[in-house]
Design an enzyme around this catalytic site. Structure first.
Site, short mmCIF file in Angstrom:
data_model
loop_
_atom_site.label_atom_id
_atom_site.label_comp_id
_atom_site.label_asym_id
_atom_site.label_seq_id
_atom_site.Cartn_x
_atom_site.Cartn_y
_atom_site.Cartn_z
N ARG A 78 0.86 -1.19 0.00
CA ARG A 78 0.00 0.00 0.00
C ARG A 78 0.89 1.23 0.00
O ARG A 78 1.67 1.44 0.94
CB ARG A 78 -0.90 0.01 1.23
CG ARG A 78 -1.97 -1.06 1.20
CD ARG A 78 -3.02 -0.81 2.26
NE ARG A 78 -3.97 -1.92 2.34
CZ ARG A 78 -5.00 -2.07 1.52
NH1 ARG A 78 -5.23 -1.18 0.57
NH2 ARG A 78 -5.82 -3.10 1.66
N GLY A 115 -6.91 -1.21 -6.89
CA GLY A 115 -8.20 -0.68 -6.50
C GLY A 115 -8.25 0.84 -6.62
O GLY A 115 -7.54 1.43 -7.45
N ASN A 116 -9.06 1.45 -5.76
CA ASN A 116 -9.28 2.90 -5.88
C ASN A 116 -8.00 3.71 -5.71
O ASN A 116 -7.74 4.64 -6.47
CB ASN A 116 -10.33 3.35 -4.86
CG ASN A 116 -11.74 3.10 -5.38
OD1 ASN A 116 -11.99 3.25 -6.57
ND2 ASN A 116 -12.64 2.68 -4.51
N GLY A 117 -7.19 3.38 -4.70
CA GLY A 117 -5.95 4.13 -4.47
C GLY A 117 -5.02 4.00 -5.66
O GLY A 117 -4.43 4.98 -6.14
N ILE A 139 -11.60 -6.88 -3.73
CA ILE A 139 -12.71 -7.66 -3.18
C ILE A 139 -13.86 -6.74 -2.77
O ILE A 139 -14.96 -7.21 -2.53
CB ILE A 139 -12.28 -8.53 -1.97
CG1 ILE A 139 -11.83 -7.67 -0.79
CG2 ILE A 139 -11.20 -9.52 -2.36
CD1 ILE A 139 -11.80 -8.43 0.54
N ASP A 140 -13.58 -5.44 -2.68
CA ASP A 140 -14.63 -4.50 -2.24
C ASP A 140 -15.63 -4.15 -3.35
O ASP A 140 -16.70 -3.63 -3.06
CB ASP A 140 -13.99 -3.20 -1.73
CG ASP A 140 -13.13 -3.42 -0.50
OD1 ASP A 140 -13.34 -4.43 0.18
OD2 ASP A 140 -12.27 -2.57 -0.22
N ARG A 175 -27.66 -19.66 19.01
CA ARG A 175 -26.93 -18.41 19.25
C ARG A 175 -27.17 -17.37 18.17
O ARG A 175 -27.52 -17.71 17.04
CB ARG A 175 -25.42 -18.69 19.28
CG ARG A 175 -24.94 -19.31 20.55
CD ARG A 175 -23.49 -19.71 20.43
NE ARG A 175 -22.97 -20.16 21.71
CZ ARG A 175 -21.92 -20.96 21.86
NH1 ARG A 175 -21.28 -21.41 20.80
NH2 ARG A 175 -21.52 -21.30 23.06
N ARG A 288 -9.48 -12.87 1.27
CA ARG A 288 -8.61 -12.47 0.15
C ARG A 288 -7.64 -13.57 -0.26
O ARG A 288 -6.81 -13.36 -1.14
CB ARG A 288 -7.80 -11.23 0.53
CG ARG A 288 -8.64 -10.00 0.74
CD ARG A 288 -7.94 -8.70 0.48
NE ARG A 288 -6.56 -8.60 0.80
CZ ARG A 288 -6.02 -7.65 1.58
NH1 ARG A 288 -6.80 -6.75 2.15
NH2 ARG A 288 -4.74 -7.59 1.78
#
Ligand code: F6P
Length: 361
Positions: A78, A115-117, A139-140, A175, A288
């Site tokens: 990143r 991705g976006n960045g 994956i987003d 649960r 991922r």
């Protein structure tokens, strides 16, 4: 004739399908120009490698046998876009270094998978005069202007399997199970895996929830004799009170309460309000990991082949996309600074509501 020299990098969070896309780009480029007319430079660890001149010349054999493998053979990091134009303590002018590496290598084109960045930096480099072609990974599934990104459907399959497996243990123990799915800004992955896995409640960042309504939905099921409930929550989901706060204030308040994860906040409240036993599950980076699904292998190959087509046409400053089911391209400048969010009237949200899934609103 001089060789076509292209660079390729993968940047940001990894996902299944990166290697399949790298392979698609490489094979289609070799096909388009002839193997002996192409030189491919693999840049290590995304823009970090471009900044620091960390790369290697690839051979056609490097792209064989990687269709099915997870992760990325090039490595990734990143390198936040907002830091690209800032010269830090290390005194490295990152933009200049990236341009220098591109020029020193005499590249004809740089393929950026991310991705976006990644797309923001790709657009910046394109505006700086480099020949850039993007490929949409995450994956987003939140890249603007494309129906889908590669990596998304594999993660949906994994998220669905997590929810499937939780069902049996939730049922045995009567649960409430709160499952946190990745997605800080956009809830696509939670929405799709929640729907496919049969979650009873889906909570996403685009639809702030009322915790009283979430608890009531669980209670309603318990009263109807359904002993368990499954809540699929996106990691970035927040309630209507938190919606009034800025992102930083939200993070501070959560840290002070010692409730950093969405699951922790929701599970505690639901148990307190209903008296029903509650547990949390965070699959995290498992979403991922591993081999891409058949869908993603096909999409990656289509995207890779189209990127090579754009190179052949010398159509730079674009990113590959799927629009209304067709493989096409968008101008980087038109999509790079935007995010594709789930709309409240998205078909998937409406379908979920049609069958009684609660969004807690
Ligand atoms: O962008 C993909 C993603 O998996 C998000 O869903 C998640 O919020 C983030 O990356 C996690 O990032 P990292 O791998 O750096 O912890």
């Amino acid at each position: 004739m001089a060789k076509h020299k292209i660079g390729i990098l993968t940047s940001g969070g990894d996902c299944p399908g990166l290697n399949a896309t790298i392979r698609g780009v490489a094979k289609a480029t070799y096909e388009a120009f002839g193997e002996d007319k192409v030189e491919i430079i693999g840049i290590h660890d995304g823009y970090h490698g471009l900044i620091h001149g960390d790369y290697k010349a690839m051979e056609p054999s490097d792209f064989s046998g990687i269709l099915t493998t997870g992760g990325t053979i090039l490595g990734t990091k990143r390198t936040p876009y907002k830091m690209m134009q800032i010269i830090e303590d290390d005194k490295v002018d990152k933009v200049k270094e990236m341009k220098d590496t591109y020029k020193n290598l005499k590249l004809d084109c740089l393929f950026t998978l991310g991705g976006n960045g990644t797309h923001k930096t790709a657009n910046m480099l394109s505006e700086e005069g480099l020949h850039v072609i993007g490929l949409p990974k995450t994956i987003d599934n939140d890249i603007f202007g494309t129906d889908v990104t590669f990596g998304f459907h594999t993660a949906v399959d994994i998220g669905t399997e997590v929810i499937d497996r939780i069902h049996t243990t939730a049922n045995s123990h009567s649960r409430i199970m709160v499952i946190e799915i990745m997605g800080n800004k956009a809830g696509w992955l939670t929405l799709y895996s929640g729907l496919a896995g049969g979650a009873d409640i889906i909570l996403i960042p685009e639809i702030p929830f009322d915790i009283a309504k979430v608890a009531k939905a669980c209670q309603r099921r318990a009263d109807a004799g359904k002993a368990f409930s499954i809540i699929a929550v996106a990691e970035g989901a927040f309630d209507i009170e938190e919606a009034k706060l800025k992102k930083k204030e939200r993070a501070k308040a959560r840290a002070e309460r010692g409730e950093v994860t969405a699951t922790a906040r929701i599970a505690k409240e639901v148990q307190a309000r209903t008296g029903l036993e509650t547990r949390t599950v965070i699959p995290g980076h498992i979403l991922r990991g591993g081999s891409p699904s058949a869908y993603d292998r096909i999409l990656a190959t289509q995207f890779g082949a189209h990127a090579a087509r754009l190179l052949k046409q010398e159509k730079f400053g674009y990113t590959v996309a799927m629009v209304d089911g067709n493989i096409t391209e968008n101008k980087l400048v038109d999509v790079a600074m935007k995010t594709k969010f789930v709309e409240e009237n998205d078909m998937m949200v409406l379908t979920a509501k049609d069958i009684g899934i609660s969004f807690g609103n």
